[in-house]
Design a protein around this motif. Structure first.
Motif, mmCIF file in Angstrom:
data_model
loop_
_atom_site.group_PDB
_atom_site.id
_atom_site.type_symbol
_atom_site.label_atom_id
_atom_site.label_comp_id
_atom_site.label_asym_id
_atom_site.label_seq_id
_atom_site.Cartn_x
_atom_site.Cartn_y
_atom_site.Cartn_z
ATOM 1 N N ASP A 161 41.335 51.067 -18.505
ATOM 2 C CA ASP A 161 40.813 50.070 -17.896
ATOM 3 C C ASP A 161 39.094 50.555 -18.080
ATOM 4 O O ASP A 161 39.064 51.496 -18.487
ATOM 5 N N ASP A 255 41.932 43.220 -17.393
ATOM 6 C CA ASP A 255 40.560 42.420 -17.648
ATOM 7 C C ASP A 255 39.533 43.225 -17.504
ATOM 8 O O ASP A 255 39.237 43.928 -16.529
ATOM 9 N N ARG A 257 36.358 42.541 -16.914
ATOM 10 C CA ARG A 257 35.371 42.246 -15.853
ATOM 11 C C ARG A 257 35.919 42.546 -14.291
ATOM 12 O O ARG A 257 35.352 43.156 -13.422
ATOM 13 N N ASN A 258 37.244 42.226 -14.020
ATOM 14 C CA ASN A 258 37.540 42.385 -12.665
ATOM 15 C C ASN A 258 38.802 43.362 -12.292
ATOM 16 O O ASN A 258 39.378 43.598 -11.275
ATOM 17 N N GLY A 259 39.408 44.060 -13.748
ATOM 18 C CA GLY A 259 40.493 44.903 -13.556
ATOM 19 C C GLY A 259 41.810 44.431 -13.146
ATOM 20 O O GLY A 259 42.769 44.898 -12.973
ATOM 21 N N ASN A 260 41.939 42.900 -13.262
ATOM 22 C CA ASN A 260 43.219 42.385 -13.240
ATOM 23 C C ASN A 260 44.255 42.879 -14.311
ATOM 24 O O ASN A 260 43.591 42.998 -15.653
ATOM 25 N N THR A 289 46.488 41.239 -9.149
ATOM 26 C CA THR A 289 45.088 41.452 -8.761
ATOM 27 C C THR A 289 44.933 42.721 -7.878
ATOM 28 O O THR A 289 43.619 43.131 -7.522
ATOM 29 N N TYR A 373 36.200 37.479 -22.806
ATOM 30 C CA TYR A 373 34.680 37.126 -22.486
ATOM 31 C C TYR A 373 33.697 37.162 -23.609
ATOM 32 O O TYR A 373 33.656 38.371 -24.166
ATOM 33 N N GLU A 390 37.039 33.477 -20.480
ATOM 34 C CA GLU A 390 37.870 33.700 -19.296
ATOM 35 C C GLU A 390 39.289 33.190 -19.460
ATOM 36 O O GLU A 390 39.911 32.966 -18.529
ATOM 37 N N GLU A 409 40.231 29.931 -9.798
ATOM 38 C CA GLU A 409 39.328 31.011 -9.146
ATOM 39 C C GLU A 409 40.236 32.240 -8.209
ATOM 40 O O GLU A 409 39.801 33.040 -8.206
#
Length: 887
Positions: A161, A255, A257-260, A289, A373, A390, A409
């Motif tokens: 990650d 992910d 961007r958000n680590g999902n 998440t 992205y 996304e 979202e």
């Protein structure tokens, strides 16, 4: 002045952003598939598993049997750059690979593998990769995973990650073969422990059946990052676990961007729900998440619950509760009460999914790629557009598709759509976006556990403005003896932006020889296997390439069937003499006993037969087998996950009940005949199609209707009245191979159809249309000189053709011509109108008109051309229903 700076800066930012958006015309508009080009890079891998795309465009590929290969972008060559000694049985071997986040400076590469010297563990180790070579002596052990190594679900995916944490996906290390395709929770102490996934996936104190999250240490070993499922020091838990309750999390991504965490969960094989046991099997796409428990072996799909089942007594005790799942197995060393189970994001069974019907039906093997992205990648000419921003890329190894998924979202499912639906992907195994925003796809190839010729590494690039040419490469033949002359063709190559104005560059793979001809001819002088590359360049300098392989050193055999009857039709009960001959340049004179001659009558589906290539002609049954993906687990003569079809055919060739038994086996699944491996049920398949599959399998050792026909003799054609049935006559010879080129099998084929041919089933129409109002099927001729084509028609012994027609008010005639619409005229009707019908039959509707055919031995394409001097409208078309060939 300072107070004006902020508004100016904001306006500048807005203007810059708008300008940036304008430079991406596909920020919100879906681009046409023609803007994507799938470029072949390398192939012929032996079970490729994962890739890592380097910043210079080189690609590292691991193969399960232990090899590390490097595709070199500059030269186009693929070389072996390292090899580990691995235990390659079951699903173990070299399974996972990840490059260090600082790979460009430290050259560290992490591999997850099964050491050949260790009996019961798999290992993550770090290696130095320097000067395009894996330094085995540099190995630093990071993590060992204790395993049973007795069956299945090794997992093995590795990913980093953005914080430098390393994730490892591990399967449940449990056999599904003893639980009737439901959840394996057999607690009997006299059974092997791998029949109980409660000891692994349901065990909070076990690393298996989980996705781990660790921080590798420079000196070896690892530390535990904050935020995993169980805090360090929690009794009866392993702190390495990030998500738990996995069956086989084979491919996943994090992910950026958000680590999902997104992963594909390969699910159980059950094809039907069963009271007292649980739900049918589902494959899943999951999102985490944060840390969590995802249900296996107690829940699947949308938290559909299994039952606590006593394998000793056969009693169903209770259904598990996803809000309070309990593990009471004596094989459990972890917590008794597990966290609340989380449902899957997307889930689908073998049959069509009610919730996600767009995913189709059939075999399944879900995998998760990356979330895209656009701004994460260079502003290159090939990066994907903002339309895919996304969106999560998912793919299925069995169904050969790629989908993109849009989320809300709150990271819940919103919509999905297929990516490049007109492009074929052959068992996609891994995919990764490169630094320049192009997508690299690794394809495993057709057969499971095989060195597939059609395995490959591909790069998908996007063209925002000028699109790259679409390159098609073909040859009149690709296998033969030296010297070997090949006529190459670029036919079908096109450029969507410049009206097909492209230039060509051919590389023949021998002595650096090239050509710029559109359709060159080249002669190979020496035996060998040659990679031929065709590069097309458009007027703006954009290029695309395609490849094919030429094998020189072994001439394909020739097979000829001398059939003394008509070669297109059967006429009822009669005896036909036949003789088959075969020749081969390398093998010399061929003993007729080495020729395989079969004749089978097949019910229905004449127009569905695939003729395939010269070397291998497919029957209806084999076509359906290919369509259903059965060859992923069964080879014709090579054992894979399941038995090879030749062995099955030999086993049942003298069993009169074999077909009924095997149809049931395919539909309902089962195990025990060929070992512990369970074949899942296939209730989603049409039973008639399954029957034709079984006919093909049984026909390998005992062809349907006739077994062991000699190369010459007489055959009794029966009186069969089935408009869709046909006799399939096949003769084949497989040579012994020569000069390092494998054996080649050539099959000659005749198909004898019913003499009544539906015009609706014509091979091609021009200026005519197929119509089917109120369950009637016929052809409407809509312009003068319109026509229909029937291919491979033998007019030997044919003296008449009876047309069933409905002229309406149009005055016109039908001509019969050979070879082309303006070829030799052999027959024509009179000028026909409704008055012709009334003269023939006072009743309304279709009437017959017979054409006399002169004696001829013509065999080939037959055209039926309509001519009229009158205008034609939708209300007065000339209609043709059937064509009856007689003698």
């Amino acid at each position: 002045m300072r107070k004006y700076l902020l508004p100016f800066a904001v306006c500048s930012l807005i203007f810059w952003s708008c300008d940036k958006k304008q430079r991406d015309p596909f920020a919100t508009e879906k681009p046409d598939e023609s803007r994507f080009t799938k470029i072949p890079l390398a192939g012929n891998f032996n079970e490729p598993m994962e890739i890592e795309v380097l910043d210079n465009g080189d690609v590292l590929i691991i193969e399960r049997h232990g090899k590390l290969k490097l595709f070199q972008a500059e030269s186009g060559n693929t070389i072996v750059v390292g090899e580990l000694e691995v235990f390659p049985e079951r699903e173990d071997g070299l399974m996972g690979m990840a490059k260090d986040p600082d790979f460009n400076t430290n050259n560290w590469l992490y591999l997850y593998y099964a050491p050949a010297s260790e009996a019961a563990l798999n290992r993550i180790s770090r290696f130095d990769f320097v000067d395009n070579k894996l330094d085995l002596a540099s190995e630093v052990i990071i993590l060992d995973v204790d395993i049973y190594r007795g069956c299945c679900h090794s997992g093995g995916g590795l990913e980093f990650d953005a914080q430098g944490n390393l994730y490892l996906g591990i399967g449940d290390d449990s056999t599904p073969f003893e639980s009737s395709n439901f959840n394996p929770i057999d607690e009997r102490q006299d059974q092997p422990k791998n029949v109980d996934a409660q000891r692994s996936s349901g065990n909070t104190n076990d690393l298996r059946g989980a996705i781990l999250r660790i921080k590798p240490n420079r000196e070896g070993g690892y530390s535990i990052p904050e935020g995993n499922l169980f805090p360090l020091g929690t009794p009866k838990t392993r702190p390495e676990i990030y998500v738990k309750g996995n069956r086989n999390p084979f491919r996943f991504s994090i992910d950026s961007r958000n680590g999902n965490l997104y992963w594909g969960e390969v699910g159980p094989d059950g094809s039907e729900d069963k009271e007292g046991r649980g739900p049918k099997g589902y494959d899943e796409i999951n999102v985490a998440t944060g840390p969590g428990y995802y249900g296996w072996p107690y829940f699947v799909g949308n938290n559909s619950a299994y039952w606590k089942y006593d394998f000793a007594t056969g009693e169903s005790l209770f259904q598990f509760d996803p809000n309070e799942p309990k593990n009471t197995s004596p094989n459990n060393t972890g917590m008794g009460v597990l966290p609340v189970a989380k449902p899957a994001l997307i889930y689908y069974p073998y049959a069509e999914s009610e919730q996600f019907p767009m995913l189709g039906q059939g075999g399944r093997n879900a995998m998760a790629g990356q979330v895209y992205y656009r701004e994460d990648y260079e502003k290159s000419d090939v990066r994907f557009p903002g339309y895919y921003n996304e969106k999560l890329f998912i793919y299925d190894w069995m169904r050969n598709w790629i989908f993109t998924v849009s989320l809300t979202e709150d990271f819940e499912y919103d919509t999905m759509e297929q990516f490049m639906p007109e492009t074929h992907f052959e068992k996609p195994m891994d995919m990764q976006f490169a630094k320049d925003g192009s997508l690299y796809v690794l394809e495993y190839g057709t057969f499971w556990r095989a060195n597939n010729d059609d395995s490959g590494l591909y790069r998908i690039v996007f063209s925002e403005g000028n699109r790259r040419p679409d390159v098609k490469i073909s040859a009149d033949r690709t296998v033969g003896a030296a010297p070997f002359t090949v006529n190459f063709s670029s036919s079908g190559t096109n450029d969507p932006d410049t009206d097909d104005q492209v230039s060509f560059h051919w590389e023949f793979g021998e002595n650096g020889t090239t050509s710029t001809d559109t359709n060159p001819t080249y002669t190979y002088g020496a035996p060998g296997i040659y990679s031929v590359k065709l590069t097309a360049t458009d007027l703006k300098g954009e290029t695309s390439s395609s490849f094919l392989e030429v094998k020189v050193g072994n001439e394909a055999p020739t097979v000829s069937i001398d059939w003394q009857g008509n070669r297109s039709f059967y006429f009822g009960k009669e005896t036909i003499s036949y003789a088959v001959t075969a020749s081969d340049k390398e093998d010399g004179q061929i003993d007729p006993s080495q020729i395989n001659m079969t004749i089978a009558y097949l019910e229905g589906g004449y127009d569905l037969i695939e003729t395939g290539h010269q070397e291998e002609i497919l029957s209806v049954g084999e076509s359906y087998i290919n369509e259903a993906g059965c060859k992923a687990c069964h080879g014709i003569s090579n054992e894979s996950v399941g038995p090879d079809y030749t062995s099955v055919s030999e086993k049942y060739k003298n069993d009169p009940k074999a077909k009924i038994y095997l149809i049931d086996k395919v539909r309902n699944g089962g195990a025990g005949v060929w070992g512990e491996q369970i074949m899942p049920g296939h209730t989603h398949l049409d039973e008639i199609k399954i029957g034709q599959m079984i006919d093909f399998v049984l026909g390998i050792a005992n062809p349907t209707g006739v077994s062991g026909l000699p190369a010459s003799g007489k055959y009794q054609v029966e009186n069969v009245d089935d408009p869709e049935g046909f006799y399939l006559i096949q003769a084949s010879y497989e040579d012994r191979g020569a000069n390092g080129i494998p054996r080649i099998k050539t099959t000659g084929q005749l198909k004898l159809r019913n003499t009544a041919v539906s015009a609706y089933s014509a091979d091609h129409l021009e200026g005519a249309a197929r119509a089917n109002p109120e369950d009637e099927y016929f052809v409407q001729f809509t312009t003068s000189e319109s026509w229909l084509l029937l291919k491979d028609i033998d007019l030997n012994q044919i003296n008449k053709i009876t047309l069933s027609i409905l002229p309406a008010t149009t005055k016109g005639k039908i001509q019969v011509r050979t070879g082309s619409p303006d070829g030799r005229l052999i027959a024509e009707t009179a000028m026909l109108t409704n008055d012709s019908r009334l003269a023939s039959d006072p009743n309304e509707g279709w009437f017959d008109f017979s054409l006399t055919i002169p004696e001829t031995d013509y065999y080939g394409d037959l055209y039926f051309v309509y001519l009229t001097d009158e205008p034609i409208s939708i209300w007065n078309t000339f209609n043709l229903s059937t064509l009856k060939f007689g003698r």
